[in-house]
Design a protein around this motif. Structure first.
Motif, PDB file in Angstrom:
ATOM      1  N   SER A   1      -5.792  -3.557  -2.166  1.00  0.00           N
ATOM      2  CA  SER A   1      -5.192  -4.010  -0.959  1.00  0.00           C
ATOM      3  C   SER A   1      -6.148  -3.536   0.075  1.00  0.00           C
ATOM      4  N   ARG A   2      -6.827  -2.169  -0.139  1.00  0.00           N
ATOM      5  CA  ARG A   2      -7.838  -1.674   0.898  1.00  0.00           C
ATOM      6  C   ARG A   2      -8.863  -2.735   1.300  1.00  0.00           C
TER       7      ARG A   2
ATOM      8  N   ARG B   1      -7.642  -5.406   3.438  1.00  0.00           N
ATOM      9  CA  ARG B   1      -7.170  -4.633   4.804  1.00  0.00           C
ATOM     10  C   ARG B   1      -8.600  -4.453   5.493  1.00  0.00           C
ATOM     11  N   THR B   2      -9.633  -4.057   4.834  1.00  0.00           N
ATOM     12  CA  THR B   2     -10.693  -3.228   5.715  1.00  0.00           C
ATOM     13  C   THR B   2     -11.530  -4.168   6.609  1.00  0.00           C
TER      14      THR B   2
ATOM     15  N   THR C   1      -7.091  -0.199  -4.363  1.00  0.00           N
ATOM     16  CA  THR C   1      -8.449  -0.537  -4.095  1.00  0.00           C
ATOM     17  C   THR C   1      -8.327  -2.153  -3.324  1.00  0.00           C
TER      18      THR C   1
ATOM     19  N   HIS D   1       1.001   3.894  -3.143  1.00  0.00           N
ATOM     20  CA  HIS D   1       0.671   5.306  -2.701  1.00  0.00           C
ATOM     21  C   HIS D   1       1.885   6.183  -3.107  1.00  0.00           C
TER      22      HIS D   1
ATOM     23  N   TYR E   1       0.836  -1.057   0.009  1.00  0.00           N
ATOM     24  CA  TYR E   1      -0.134  -0.111   0.183  1.00  0.00           C
ATOM     25  C   TYR E   1       0.905   1.334   0.030  1.00  0.00           C
TER      26      TYR E   1
END
Lengths: 689, 90
Positions: free
Chosen positions: A513-514, A517-518, A511, A460, A456
């Motif tokens: 990755s999010r 992890r969410t 996205t 980023h 991430y």
């Protein structure tokens, strides 16, 4: 003189009255004719005597006093005596006649009673006896109707056993004893009673049935047995009848006789039952039963189908046991008979006999029957003894086997103990290995998390130089295009496009990755709202492609998060628009279908290029592409995001597709209800607005 | 102071009847309304006895008594006849 005359006058008047009473009275039968004449003579002589006195005292004539008075007195006194003598003679004759009549009646009744007794004794069936009693009692006194009641066991009711002239009376119907009627009266007073006329009867009310039959008179007698009322016999007549004393006595005697007969018949019936029961019991006993006299003579026997006789019946019945059986057995039997009779208790012994070449074993039980007789019950115990011996043998074998097995088991147990110890050591090793594994897993999870965070962070951070590349390439194209030759412009353009692709790739990776992890916090998501939101965001793209999108009216609420649901359906709908046929505008249908359990399946169906069967699994993997970027631009992460998102909210994805016809992507999600559990409501499948 | 032999005979017959009644009283009891009949006889017997006595003393008084007993005897006999022949008492 006048006073005496008056007295004689009174005497004369009295005597005249007496004569008048004698002549005009209608009850002359109270005296015999002879006696009546004597009384008349006395009265006439007395009257003449009185008349003579009156005449004398009146001074008319003293003729009577002088010549007739004394002879008159002699005759008169003789007549008084004569009257008494005749009266006594008449009485004796009357008594004699009455006695003779009663004697004849008694003889007749006695004969009848003897006949009845004989009849009763010969009738042992209670039902037939009841009928006989009602018939005889009716004929005995020439009655019109008869009923025979027996008292119930609780003495509270009279049960109808038989009746004549009352077809409506059912057998064993009740008549309560405490009621105010003739039968109850008789039961309670234990003596017979009669009713001369029911219409004038005050002691009790006539039963309804009596009124219906037009009955006038009745006679009722208790059936007394051992000083207790056993039943009631009642007879009725339609005409008025005053039952005579001897008739009542006869009826009572008959009722008592009937009571004895009924009791005997009931006893006999009971005895027959007992006899049948005993016979059945005896038949059921498989043993041989002999009746023997005190000295050991066979009197009778009950054969057995299971035990064969030692000698035929004719060779032992009536003979002594010592003549039939071997001496030792006979001796044993005689001793057992003696012992049994002496102590009044059963005596047992065993013996063996050779019958048809086989040795048989018997058990004999001698039971006292009377002072001089016994019953011998002989049981064949050959099989039993054989079984016992077999069992004994089995027991010995079993003991040997058990001993052998026990030693084997001991050996095995020792081995198992050793094995156990080894297992325990192994278990300890396993526990240590498990502990190490858990630690390794924990470390791996930690490094995974670090890796994801790293990815991430890298993604980023990569966007900053990319944005710089984009910016500078755009600046080159806008500000220095006049100074660059065609090759330079082309390079700049390619740098820009590459940067854009790179940015898209990084965004998709972020996205993905999010989503991974969410942390999921389940909430109700209205799919209708989500689809509208997606369509709104893709409005320009839809218009550009001329796509037609049909959405089912009331899509269900599902358990998800807003961002994941939005991501899933954005990717699916945009893919459906993107992978359309160049010559055909996209036509997309979105609808739901209830699944088993708490799931709901949402379809996104298009008329695009379709996907071959062999790629159905592949397309959901990250960076997998079926077409070149030039034909269908993209990063190859979209469907991987859809898959990961669906799995994150507890669902799954899949597709049905045919190349050239179209694809139908589906997402299974958990249906939401108020409690957060699944809902059986099938929703609005295939309904489009 | 005189008596007639026939009066003695009547008295003897009366006494024999009395003895007869005594010996057969149980049977005589069976006569209908026997009490009235016997009273009537006892009264007439007393009359007969008084007719002998009047010959010896108190002639007039005993004679009157004699007739009174005859009258009473007749009344009793009338009652007996009424009960036996009219009312039918047994």
């Amino acid at each position: 003189m006048k006073a005496v005359s008056l007295i004689d006058l009174i005497a004369a008047i009295s005597t005249t009255l007496a004569i008048i009473f004698l002549f005009y009275g209608d009850q002359k039968r109270n005296l015999s004719k002879g006696n009546t004449r004597v009384v008349l003579s006395i009265l006439i002589l007395t009257l003449i005597h009185d008349a003579g006195n009156i005449l004398e005292w009146g001074g008319i004539t003293d003729y009577f006093d002088r010549y007739l008075e004394e002879p008159f007195k002699i005759v008169l006194s003789t007549l008084w005596l004569f009257f008494l003598i005749i009266s006594l003679r008449d009485m004796e004759i009357a008594n004699h006649n009455r006695t003779k009549k009663i004697l004849n009646m008694n003889i007749k009744n006695l004969r009848k009673m003897i006949e009845l007794t004989y009849d009763f004794i010969s009738t042992t069936d209670p039902e037939r006896l009841y009928r006989k009693i009602t018939q005889i009692s009716r004929d005995l006194l020439e009655l019109d109707f008869t009923i025979l009641f027996l008292l119930s066991e609780d003495k509270e009711a009279l049960l109808v056993k038989d009746s004549l002239g009352f077809p409506e009376l059912k057998k064993d119907s009740l008549d309560t004893v405490n009621e105010n009627n003739l039968c109850s009266y008789v039961v309670m007073n234990k003596k017979p009673a009669i009713v001369v006329d029911y219409t004038k009867e005050n002691r009790f009310q006539p039963p309804e049935i009596v009124k219906q039959k037009g009955i006038v008179s009745a006679i009722c007698a208790p059936m007394i047995l051992e000083e207790k009322v056993f039943g009631v016999l009642v007879g009725y007549t339609k005409k008025t009848r005053r039952f005579k004393n001897y008739e009542i006595a006869l009826y009572q005697a008959f009722a008592n006789e009937a009571a004895i007969a009924i009791k005997n018949a009931l006893h006999i019936q009971e005895l027959n039952k007992e006899k049948a029961h005993t016979r059945a019991l005896l038949e059921a006993i498989p043993d041989l039963i002999f009746k023997l006299s005190k000295d050991g003579t066979f009197l009778s026997y009950k054969p057995s189908q299971q035990i064969q006789l030692y000698v035929p019946e004719e060779e032992f019945l009536g003979r002594n046991i010592s003549e039939v059986l071997p001496a030792d057995i006979a001796k044993k039997t005689i001793r057992a008979i003696k012992e049994s009779l002496e102590h009044k208790r059963p005596s047992m012994f065993n013996y063996s006999l050779q019958i048809e070449g086989r040795l048989r074993h018997f058990e004999s039980t001698i039971v006292p029957f009377s002072d001089n007789e016994v019953v011998a019950i002989v049981k064949n115990v050959t099989e039993w003894i054989a079984t016992q011996e077999e069992l004994k043998k089995h027991k010995t074998d079993l003991e040997t086997i058990v001993e052998k097995r026990t030693s084997e088991l001991k050996k095995r147990l020792q081995e198992i103990e050793l094995l156990n110890r080894g297992m325990l050591n192994l278990l300890e090793d396993l526990q240590i290995a498990n502990k190490k594994l858990r630690e390794t897993t924990k470390q791996l999870e930690e490094s995974n998390r670090e890796l994801e965070a790293f990815a991430y962070s890298v993604s980023h951070d990569l966007r900053a130089p990319l944005r710089a590349m984009q910016g500078f390439s755009e600046a080159l194209l806008e500000d220095y295009s006049d100074r660059l030759d065609e090759m330079g412009i082309e390079y700049a353009r390619r740098i820009k496009e590459a940067a854009e692709r790179m940015d898209n790739l990084i965004l998709d990776l972020l996205t993905y990755s999010r989503i991974t992890r969410t942390e999921i916090r389940a909430q109700p998501i209205d799919l209708g709202g989500i689809i509208n939101e997606v369509l709104e965001s893709l409005k320009d793209y839809i218009e550009e492609k001329g796509a037609v999108i049909e959405v089912a009216n009331n899509l269900p609420k599902v358990r998800a998060t807003h961002s994941i649901a939005l991501q899933i359906f954005t990717n699916l709908i945009s893919n459906a628009i993107k992978f359309s046929k160049p010559e055909l505008p996209p036509h997309i249908k979105i609808y739901s279908e209830t699944q088993k359990g708490n799931k709901v399946r949402i379809y996104v169906q298009d008329n695009g290029i379709g996907i071959p069967q062999e790629h159905h699994e592949r397309i959901f993997r990250i960076f997998e592409r079926l077409h070149g970027v030039e034909t269908y631009p993209g990063t190859g992460i979209g469907l991987a995001i859809v898959k990961r998102g669906a799995e994150k909210v507890g669902g799954s994805v899949g597709l049905e597709s045919e190349p050239g016809i179209g694809s139908k992507f589906w997402v299974d999600m958990i249906r939401w209800n108020k409690e957060g559990a699944f809902n059986e409501d099938p929703g609005s499948d295939y309904t489009f607005g | 102071m005189s008596y007639d032999i026939s009066e003695i005979i009547v008295l003897i017959i009366g006494i024999i009847t009395l003895l007869f009644i005594k010996n057969n009283y149980q049977n005589i009891k069976k006569l209908p309304s026997f009490r009235y009949f016997l009273i009537s006889f006892y009264l007439v017997l007393t009359g007969w006895f008084l007719s002998i006595l009047e010959g010896f003393f108190l002639h007039r008084t005993l004679n009157m008594l004699e007739h009174t007993f005859y009258a009473l005897s007749s009344i009793s006999l009338a009652i007996w006849c009424y009960r036996v022949f009219v009312r039918g008492r047994v």
